[in-house]
Write an enzyme that holds these catalytic residues in place. Structure first.
Site, PDB file in Angstrom:
ATOM      1  CD  GLU A  75      28.416  74.219   5.851  1.00 15.68           C
ATOM      2  OE1 GLU A  75      27.219  74.417   6.136  1.00 15.68           O
ATOM      3  OE2 GLU A  75      29.091  73.293   6.321  1.00 15.68           O
ATOM      4  CB  ALA A 119      18.129  72.636   4.028  1.00 15.43           C
ATOM      5  CG  MET A 120      23.235  77.093   4.518  1.00 17.63           C
ATOM      6  SD  MET A 120      24.608  75.973   4.945  1.00 17.63           S
ATOM      7  CE  MET A 120      25.335  76.878   6.291  1.00 17.63           C
ATOM      8  CD  GLU A 121      24.413  74.363   8.885  1.00 23.95           C
ATOM      9  OE1 GLU A 121      23.854  73.893   7.870  1.00 23.95           O
ATOM     10  OE2 GLU A 121      25.584  74.072   9.214  1.00 23.95           O
ATOM     11  CG  ASN A 122      22.203  80.314   5.895  1.00 23.31           C
ATOM     12  OD1 ASN A 122      23.356  80.107   5.584  1.00 23.31           O
ATOM     13  ND2 ASN A 122      21.180  80.008   5.100  1.00 23.31           N
ATOM     14  CG  HIS A 124      20.325  68.035   9.617  1.00 21.89           C
ATOM     15  ND1 HIS A 124      21.133  66.963   9.924  1.00 21.89           N
ATOM     16  CD2 HIS A 124      21.144  68.966   9.077  1.00 21.89           C
ATOM     17  CE1 HIS A 124      22.379  67.242   9.575  1.00 21.89           C
ATOM     18  NE2 HIS A 124      22.417  68.456   9.058  1.00 21.89           N
ATOM     19  CD  GLU A 125      19.772  72.042   7.289  1.00 24.69           C
ATOM     20  OE1 GLU A 125      20.738  72.661   7.750  1.00 24.69           O
ATOM     21  OE2 GLU A 125      19.919  71.036   6.548  1.00 24.69           O
TER      22      GLU A 125
HETATM   23  N1  B3K Z   1      25.578  72.472   6.199  1.00 26.01           N
HETATM   24  C1  B3K Z   1      24.834  72.345   4.985  1.00 26.01           C
HETATM   25  C2  B3K Z   1      25.605  71.770   3.858  1.00 26.01           C
HETATM   26  C3  B3K Z   1      26.461  72.734   3.149  1.00 26.01           C
HETATM   27  C4  B3K Z   1      27.058  72.114   1.921  1.00 26.01           C
HETATM   28  C5  B3K Z   1      28.007  73.025   1.277  1.00 26.01           C
HETATM   29  N2  B3K Z   1      28.499  72.528   0.035  1.00 26.01           N
HETATM   30  C6  B3K Z   1      23.582  71.564   5.167  1.00 26.01           C
HETATM   31  C7  B3K Z   1      23.563  70.660   6.327  1.00 26.01           C
HETATM   32  O1  B3K Z   1      24.313  69.723   6.444  1.00 26.01           O
HETATM   33  O2  B3K Z   1      22.786  70.883   7.205  1.00 26.01           O
HETATM   34 ZN    ZN Z   2      24.025  69.532   8.515  1.00 30.60          ZN
END
Ligand code: B3K
Ligand code: ZN
Length: 882
Positions: free
Chosen positions: A128, A269-272, A304-305
């Site tokens: 993302e 963090a990232m919600e993959n 959140h994730e």
């Molecule tokens: N969705 C990601 C953030 C991605 C940022 C990319 N530059 C984390 C979050 O908001 O949960």
């Molecule tokens: Zn988010």
């Protein structure tokens, strides 16, 4: 690197994709010197597109090499396509076809940390917003949702763990000591949710029994040295899973949920899908190494994730202009969760303080943009406080206007209606309208208009008629590209207090009986007058209770009224707010004064009362005792001179510490936390009160305070107390003791990067220890690492964002320092470089002696050859305009 001026992308130009991807088959061959990615895309013409264009455009990245390209099994001739580095155009494709793409990348040299890269020897991804295009050529946009199958091949000894989204469906050994695992994700998803991890990691397992009776495998993967730091995140995850079932009726959908901790990560963090990747500092914790604040932050980020699995993954964004659809809503969900897990009032205070300090600043600066922006150059620059935090407030206002039950009906309808779709913020609002029957057409302006609404409140009391009138005028300041704004629909919660502190009934009509003592007034016009009847005395108004809207409120409070509200308002948020307003008033009155002007004794007595009163919620008291931050005072001031503001605040702090010495010592002793370490609201409040008392005592170099700090440092069994003592010493005049303690701290924790980051930050943020030469020394320290965003943030970011008197030094050295670092980072990590520029962008706000030097630093950054698109956008927008 960029050779031409970056293009602006407009929401109005949105078109549905001409081709869709049904299925993606990926094969990653991971080697020491690079990675080969084989991708097979099953594509077809989108029946929803009216384009007759026969050509296919895929996104790519200059750092990726195209090795081969075939369509329906035949290799494409060189003249059948055009490889434009960031774009691949195939001149003619059939309506339905299979495309085979092979690319070569060098994750070991990827310092941008976008796409596939290496961190402490492991492979990981960040896709993302537009990182997937750095892995392979693809229609990299969130409204193209596909099913992914991913096979990962790597050396078995170095990379025993191979992870991707979904379920592992096949694994086995290969020649040459290599092995493979294949993952299949049954849910169609945009490529920004793709993830891959390969490394030598330990696995921590747990499980969760869902509301429909399924058992989910929960797995955390961390480097072996972090094996003992997973428990808190795992517990937080289970609490979040249960809460989402209970409060939103949302159940987890895959059989496995994985979390991986990575040291080098651009954000939190990232919600993959099914495979969340975290910055180590936002997931790993033990009482020895993480503060209470870190524990709370981890709980909220894990939640959140996880919440994104529904608000973001199952229902995703149509395009990146809709980013707040998933972020605003998910931040709202995680704040509700944190409020339920701890103290709702304290959570509201923290959120509002951050919003008023930093988001209001963004909203009145050159980067101001609506919650749903209309254009951008680089989407990475739009992961802002406005998208996240104001976006959360906007959802929160819908919650306030509809009430919890209707809001839940609206969210149920939203998830049911749009499951598996990529939608817009407007779709979200429509679901809320359809479920509740309320008209939110004017409310939609919150998504469209930038700028913080300003409410000016006037009142009058008609004793003869027993009527109290409140007149509220709203205006919204101009922001870049937007003038003449329309009034917005604002929920304005209020109460009225009688002279004895009692809550008065709010009768909007004469003769109304059963009136409530709390009301949400709905402002929709530029000016509104409300009449409250049957009042036998002039009340004290309690305005914008619980911070019911992200607005500025102006009302001519007297100091007596503020002190009255501080001790009587039943709304905890407004009690705190009254204390803040009083302190702001006192400090602002001293800015620029060089003599021995007295500090208002009313403030001292109010704080004395707080320190002594054990009947009050101690969590609220702990917050009320914190003076408004320098950043907030700067935000409120016109043409601020930062060193002057710093001196005035220090003066007040020094006065309070001296006058309240005995009260502080008593507060310190009383709040010793017995028993084992727990992160409960009460224990957190006690540690906070104790550490505030200690900080104040050391601020005036109190000998007893110093002894307490040194002994607390030595005896502490947790990082909150250890760091509290260290921070107090760092900000005191006890240089030798400070030096000794800093060294002891480093020696003990030098092998733990998360603790070393805190060690950097406590120095970089201190106006006493963080002078520019000292900052440069920290950057020369062996633990500092230019490739690690956390280290950059904990030294350079903290210096420019928190050590404000040093950053705004009159000779401009702080600005030139930041300019130098941004120019250096722009080549290796443009995302981080663009974030770091931020403190310079508000140059117009400051007194000219500062503003001109800030502008010069921005110009020097602008003139760097080969400036990245990320930094280009921020710098050019800041320098543009009047
Ligand atoms: N969705 C990601 C953030 C991605 C940022 C990319 N530059 C984390 C979050 O908001 O949960
Ligand atoms: Zn988010």
């Amino acid at each position: 690197m960029r050779t031409s001026q970056p293009q602006t992308i407009y929401l109005k130009d949105y078109r549905v994709p001409v081709f869709l991807v049904d299925h993606v088959d990926l094969r990653f061959e991971l080697f020491d010197d690079g990675a080969r990615v084989h991708s097979v895309l099953s594509m077809r013409r989108n029946p929803g597109s009216d384009s007759a264009d026969k050509s296919l455009e895929l996104n790519g990245d200059p750092l990726t090499t195209l090795e081969s390209l075939s369509l329906d099994g035949s290799e494409l001739a060189k003249d059948a396509f055009e490889d434009r580095a960031d774009k691949l155009v195939i001149h003619e494709v059939p309506d339905s076809f299979e495309l085979d793409v092979v690319t070569w990348l060098e994750p070991q040299n990827n310092t941008r940390l976008e796409g596939l890269y290496q961190s402490s020897g492991m492979f990981c991804t960040q896709c993302e917003a537009e990182g997937f295009r750095c892995i392979t050529y693809f229609p990299d946009r969130p409204d193209v949702m596909a099913r992914f199958r991913t096979r990962i091949e790597a050396d078995k000894a170095s990379f025993p763990i191979l992870l991707s989204n979904g379920n592992d469906v096949e694994k086995g050994d290969l020649d040459g000591g290599r092995h493979f695992v294949t993952w299949e994700d049954p849910f169609p998803k945009p490529c920004y949710l793709f993830a891959l991890v390969a490394g030598n990691l330990v696995e921590k397992r747990d499980s969760f029994h869902t509301m429909s009776g399924r058992d989910i495998d929960l797995r955390m993967y961390v480097e072996p040295r972090n094996a003992e730091k997973c428990e808190h995140a795992m517990d937080s995850l289970k609490r979040a899973m249960r809460w989402d079932e209970e409060v939103y009726g949302r159940e987890y959908d895959l059989d496995i949920f994985m979390i991986v901790a990575v040291d080098d990560f651009n954000m939190g963090a990232m919600e993959n899908k099914g495979l969340n990747i975290f910055n180590s500092s936002c997931v790993l914790a033990s009482q020895e190494t993480a503060t209470d604040q870190a524990f709370q932050r981890i709980e909220s980020i894990v939640a959140h994730e996880y919440f994104h699995n529904w608000s973001g993954n199952r229902v995703t964004c149509r395009d990146w202009f809709q980013l707040s659809l998933k972020e605003g809503f998910t931040v709202f969900r995680d704040s509700q969760f944190s409020a339920d897990m701890g103290s709702p009032t304290v959570k509201r205070i923290e959120d509002a303080a951050m919003l008023r300090t930093a988001q209001f600043a963004e909203d009145s600066g050159p980067m101001a943009h609506p919650v749903r922006p209309e254009s951008y150059m680089e989407i990475t620059n739009f992961y802002t406080l406005t998208i996240y935090e104001k976006g959360c407030e906007v959802v929160g206002m819908i919650h306030t206007l509809l009430g919890p039950d209707m809001f839940r009906k609206g969210s149920d309808l939203y998830f049911e209606r749009h499951d598996g779709q990529a939608v817009t913020t407007d779709d979200f609002v429509r679901a809320m309208e359809d479920a509740s029957g309320r008209d939110l057409s004017q409310f939609r302006l919150w998504y469209e208009q930038a700028g913080t609404p300003e409410l000016t409140v006037q009142d009058e009391y008609d004793r003869a008629a027993g009527i109290y009138r409140l007149t509220i005028d709203q205006t919204i300041p101009e922001t870049p590209g937007q003038t003449n704004k329309k009034p917005q629909h604002i929920p304005f919660a209020i109460g009225l207090l009688g002279t004895g502190g009692e809550s008065l009934p709010l009768k909007l009509g004469a003769g109304e009986t059963e009136a409530p003592t709390d009301r949400v007034l709905e402002l929709t016009e530029a000016s509104h007058t409300f009449e409250f009847h049957d009042l036998s005395e002039r009340p004290v108004p309690s305005l914008l209770r619980n911070f019911s809207a992200p607005v500025r409120v102006y009302y001519p409070w007297t100091r007596d009224q503020l002190m009255f509200l501080m001790s009587h308002d039943p709304d905890g948020f407004n009690r705190w707010d009254a204390g803040q307003r009083l302190a702001v008033d006192v400090i602002s009155g001293l800015v620029g004064e060089t003599g021995s002007e007295a500090v208002d004794s009313g403030l001292t007595e109010a704080y004395r009362g707080l320190l002594a009163d054990e009947s009050l919620d101690q969590a609220l008291v702990a917050k009320m005792l914190q003076l408004p931050s320098e950043a907030y005072l700067i935000e409120l001031a016109d043409s601020p001179n930062v060193p002057d503001i710093h001196r005035a605040r220090e003066k007040v702090l020094g006065h309070l510490a001296t006058a309240l010495r005995d009260d502080l010592l008593a507060c310190y002793q009383r709040n010793t936390v017995e028993g084992s370490y727990e992160v409960t609201p009460d224990a957190v409040a006690r540690r906070s009160l104790r550490n505030t008392a200690l900080a104040w005592l050391l601020h005036m170099d109190d000998e007893e305070g110093r002894t307490l700090a040194e002994s607390q440092f030595e005896k502490a069994d947790n990082m909150t107390d250890r760091m509290g003592a260290l921070r107090a010493l760092v900000n005191s005049g006890y240089e030798q003791e400070c030096e000794r303690t800093l060294n002891a701290f480093y020696e003990q924790w030098k092998d733990d990067p998360q603790v070393v980051e805190q060690w950097f930050a406590v120095q970089a943020g201190s106006s006493r220890r963080g002078s520019l030469p000292e900052i440069r020394q920290l950057m020369a320290h062996p633990a500092f690492d230019w490739k690690n965003p956390n280290k950059i943030r904990s030294v350079i970011g903290v210096f420019a964002g928190q050590n404000l008197p040093a950053f705004h030094a009159e000779d401009g050295s702080g600005y030139r320092f930041l300019e130098e670092q941004v120019r250096r980072l722009d080549d290796s990590n443009p995302q981080i470089a663009a974030r770091l520029v931020s403190p310079l962008t508000r140059w117009r706000k400051f007194a000219p002696v500062h503003g001109e030097q800030m502008k010069a630093a921005l110009e020097a950054i602008r003139d760097k050859p080969g400036l990245s698109r990320d930094v280009y956008e921020v710098v050019h927008k800041s320098l543009a305009g009047k």
